[in-house]
Design an enzyme around this catalytic site. Structure first.
Site, PDB file in Angstrom:
ATOM      1  N   ASN A 302      44.448  43.866  50.325  1.00 42.58           N
ATOM      2  CA  ASN A 302      44.610  43.613  48.888  1.00 42.58           C
ATOM      3  C   ASN A 302      45.667  44.555  48.305  1.00 42.58           C
ATOM      4  O   ASN A 302      45.406  45.320  47.369  1.00 42.58           O
ATOM      5  CB  ASN A 302      43.278  43.780  48.161  1.00 42.58           C
ATOM      6  N   HIS A 333      35.774  44.647  39.919  1.00 42.44           N
ATOM      7  CA  HIS A 333      35.266  43.594  40.803  1.00 42.44           C
ATOM      8  C   HIS A 333      34.126  42.813  40.170  1.00 42.44           C
ATOM      9  O   HIS A 333      33.999  41.610  40.429  1.00 42.44           O
ATOM     10  CB  HIS A 333      34.811  44.190  42.138  1.00 42.44           C
TER      11      HIS A 333
END
Length: 412
Positions: A302, A333
């Site tokens: 990521n 998140h």
């Protein structure tokens, strides 16, 4: 979520045909390219998420209002709080009001990328960049190439792509200009797009075949734990995590391919003269699978999110930036407790890995054999640390995560 696979596929046919063949900078103005990218982005958002897509506009509108009505000195802080706060509100209501644990089409997924873009832009404006127009701002946040799965990117890189400046300077040196417009001999992304689509197909196959047979949830199954010895449980956990990662490889690689197909992501040339299309790539698979340190794994996983965390938190936080960065990543998140368990564990593992590397590594640099032994040990240790850290991220809830921790302690 699994439904994301189907949603992202919707993007691919649009990209190359529209932006490369019909809306090339030599044929259309930046204004038209911005308008088309934005309208198609809104269409895809509405198609995939229905009226939940209005949250994308609300979040973007609130942040733009903050940018206009607050001074540059504190604008980045207010934008950060408002944007991340609105994202967190949507995540909490989705998890605890609507469908806890359900992986239906998650409208907060695109909002996570929009949050990155808004906050990055706010910090760039604070650091001296010119304020974009409303159209440029919405195009950057909600363009059709990245509305479903990103990746995030620099505002300047995106505008250079829209204006046709992303191939400079080599493009201009070799091809020049014709009647004030770029010639259409730009480096082609076709080879890279095909390679990435093939990677997507392989990743999807691995995930659907192997992970379906080896789900992570089985590691806390009482029957499985009672009937298998320690080494089998460890091997199973590794295989399960290994088979889970291709789910993310699929999404991020396909998102990268979509942007490349539209002409976005050019990053210069290789030494053999072939074009590189990795400017906004989100992962390096081989570096992930053969990582010999926790840091090496995170640096290649990521990637654009890691760069965002570095820009807005790690480089600017005056106190314990490592812990602050992991905590911000947990908040970003979502609201599942497993996310917080994962990232809090990540703080401890990162600190421990730094200490071990600082005190041990130099003793293995005397010969190639010792270095190979060190790399093998650290590879195994890194994979085990990743498995241990990531399981709560997959299990989501507190109860199953604590059950996993207790099972690991019993094994020791």
């Amino acid at each position: 979520s699994d439904d994301y696979f189907h949603e992202i596929f919707l993007d691919l046919p649009f990209s190359e045909s529209i932006h490369i063949l019909y809306l090339h900078p030599s044929k259309t103005s930046p204004f038209i390219r911005h308008v088309v990218a934005t309208l198609l982005g809104f269409y895809l958002a509405l198609f995939c998420f229905g009226w939940y897509a209005l949250h994308f506009l609300v979040q973007s509108g609130l942040a733009y209002g903050v940018m206009i009505f607050t001074g540059v000195e504190h604008m980045h802080k207010y934008c950060f709080v408002v944007t991340l706060g609105y994202l967190s509100f949507c995540q909490v209501t989705r998890v605890y009001v609507f469908d806890y644990g359900m992986y239906s089409a998650d409208f907060t997924g695109p909002m996570m990328v929009i949050t990155q873009k808004i906050t990055s832009l706010a910090f760039e404006i604070h650091d001296g960049m010119k304020m974009p127009s409303l159209l440029e701002y919405l195009s950057y946040n909600c363009n059709f190439m990245g509305i479903l799965a990103g990746p995030t990117c620099s505002y300047n890189d995106y505008v250079a792509f829209i204006e046709g400046r992303c191939y400079e300077p080599k493009h201009l040196e070799s091809n020049g200009k014709e009647n004030g417009k770029f010639k259409q001999s730009d480096p082609s992304p076709k080879r890279d797009v095909i390679q990435k689509v093939c990677t997507c197909a392989l990743s999807l196959m691995v995930y659907l075949v192997i992970y379906t047979a080896c789900p992570t949830e089985r590691v806390i199954d009482d029957t499985f734990m009672a009937s298998n010895p320690f080494y089998i449980q460890v091997l199973y956990l590794y295989i399960s995590m290994l088979a889970l990662r291709p789910k993310y490889y699929f999404v991020w690689t396909l998102a990268d391919a979509i942007n490349n197909a539209a002409g976005f992501g050019f990053n210069g040339y290789n030494t053999d003269g072939t074009p590189k299309w990795d400017r906004i790539s989100n992962l390096r698979i081989l570096n992930i699978e053969f990582a010999t340190s926790f840091k090496m794994f995170l640096d290649n996983w990521n990637i654009q999110t890691a760069l965002w965390l570095k820009r807005v938190c790690y480089e600017r936080c005056p106190y314990n930036p490592t812990a602050a960065t992991f905590l911000l990543s947990a908040i970003w998140h979502g609201a599942y407790p497993g996310y917080y368990l994962t990232f809090i564990t990540g703080i401890v593992v990162t600190m421990a890995a730094r200490a071990v590397r600082h005190n041990v590594r130099q003793h293995f640099l005397g010969s190639a054999t010792l270095k190979l032994i060190y790399d093998m040990i650290t590879w195994f240790s890194t994979q085990m640390a990743i498995c241990y850290t990531v399981v709560p991220f997959v299990l989501l809830a507190v109860g199953p995560s604590l059950k996993f921790y207790r099972s690991v302690m019993r094994l020791h």
